[in-house]
Design an enzyme around this catalytic site. Structure first.
Site, mmCIF file in Angstrom:
data_model
loop_
_atom_site.group_PDB
_atom_site.id
_atom_site.type_symbol
_atom_site.label_atom_id
_atom_site.label_comp_id
_atom_site.label_asym_id
_atom_site.label_seq_id
_atom_site.Cartn_x
_atom_site.Cartn_y
_atom_site.Cartn_z
ATOM 1 N N THR A 48 27.723 -38.453 6.941
ATOM 2 C CA THR A 48 28.402 -38.637 5.655
ATOM 3 C C THR A 48 27.390 -38.885 4.542
ATOM 4 O OG1 THR A 48 30.351 -39.490 6.774
ATOM 5 C CG2 THR A 48 30.174 -39.962 4.425
ATOM 6 N N CYS A 49 26.372 -39.663 4.838
ATOM 7 C CA CYS A 49 25.356 -39.981 3.826
ATOM 8 C C CYS A 49 24.608 -38.725 3.378
ATOM 9 C CB CYS A 49 24.370 -41.011 4.375
ATOM 10 S SG CYS A 49 25.167 -42.523 4.939
ATOM 11 N N SER A 50 24.220 -37.894 4.337
ATOM 12 C CA SER A 50 23.423 -36.700 4.034
ATOM 13 C C SER A 50 24.253 -35.520 3.544
ATOM 14 C CB SER A 50 22.649 -36.262 5.281
ATOM 15 O OG SER A 50 21.664 -37.203 5.605
#
Length: 161
Positions: A48-50
């Protein structure tokens, strides 16, 4: 207790990751006398972060900076070497400042820590975004749903600028 709008950031040491160097800086120095968008992610290289959170800030960096923001920064409970690799991998070098909170001191002091031990990740940041003006929080967005980057995403933050 979680940091809130109107609060000053806790004064802790972080690593600012650059292309060649990693510099230790206090939050009081880094955030003083400027307007900063800071967003926090549970971990560099996580899906999700990337794939969802960071890309929105990269794609909207010029628009955000054009609204009177001096710096856009991302923080994660990762060491500076991982944050440098993530900055390079994502093309974020020179667009966003990558801050390493390797021991989670900022996360804990701001009340933004979460225990992700069940997934093998240990202590991490909650997913968030905030606007900081000379060290004071003027807007704070905590993500409401795990695995999402909507409440704390760039589009939401742009609405607040």
């Amino acid at each position: 207790m979680t940091i809130a709008v109107g609060d000053s950031l806790p004064d802790v040491k972080l690593k600012v990751v650059g292309p060649e160097e990693m510099t230790e800086v206090s939050t009081s120095e880094f955030f003083w006398n400027k307007k900063v968008v800071l967003f926090g992610v549970p971990g560099a290289f996580t899906p999700t972060c990337s794939n969802n959170h960071l890309p929105g800030y990269l794609e909207n960096a010029d628009t955000i900076l054009g609204k009177g923001i001096d710096t856009i920064a991302v923080i994660a409970v990762n060491d500076a070497f991982v944050m440098r690799a993530w900055a390079r991998f994502t093309g974020g070098e020179g667009k966003i400042t990558f801050l390493a909170d390797g021991s989670g001191v900022f996360a804990k002091a701001a009340g933004l820590e979460q225990d992700m031990s069940a997934g093998g990740m240990g202590l991490r940041n909650k997913r968030f975004s905030m606007i900081i003006d000379s060290g004071k929080v003027t807007a704070l967005n905590l993500e409401g749903s795990p695995g999402q980057a909507v409440d704390s995403g760039a589009a939401r933050l742009l609405e607040q600028l």
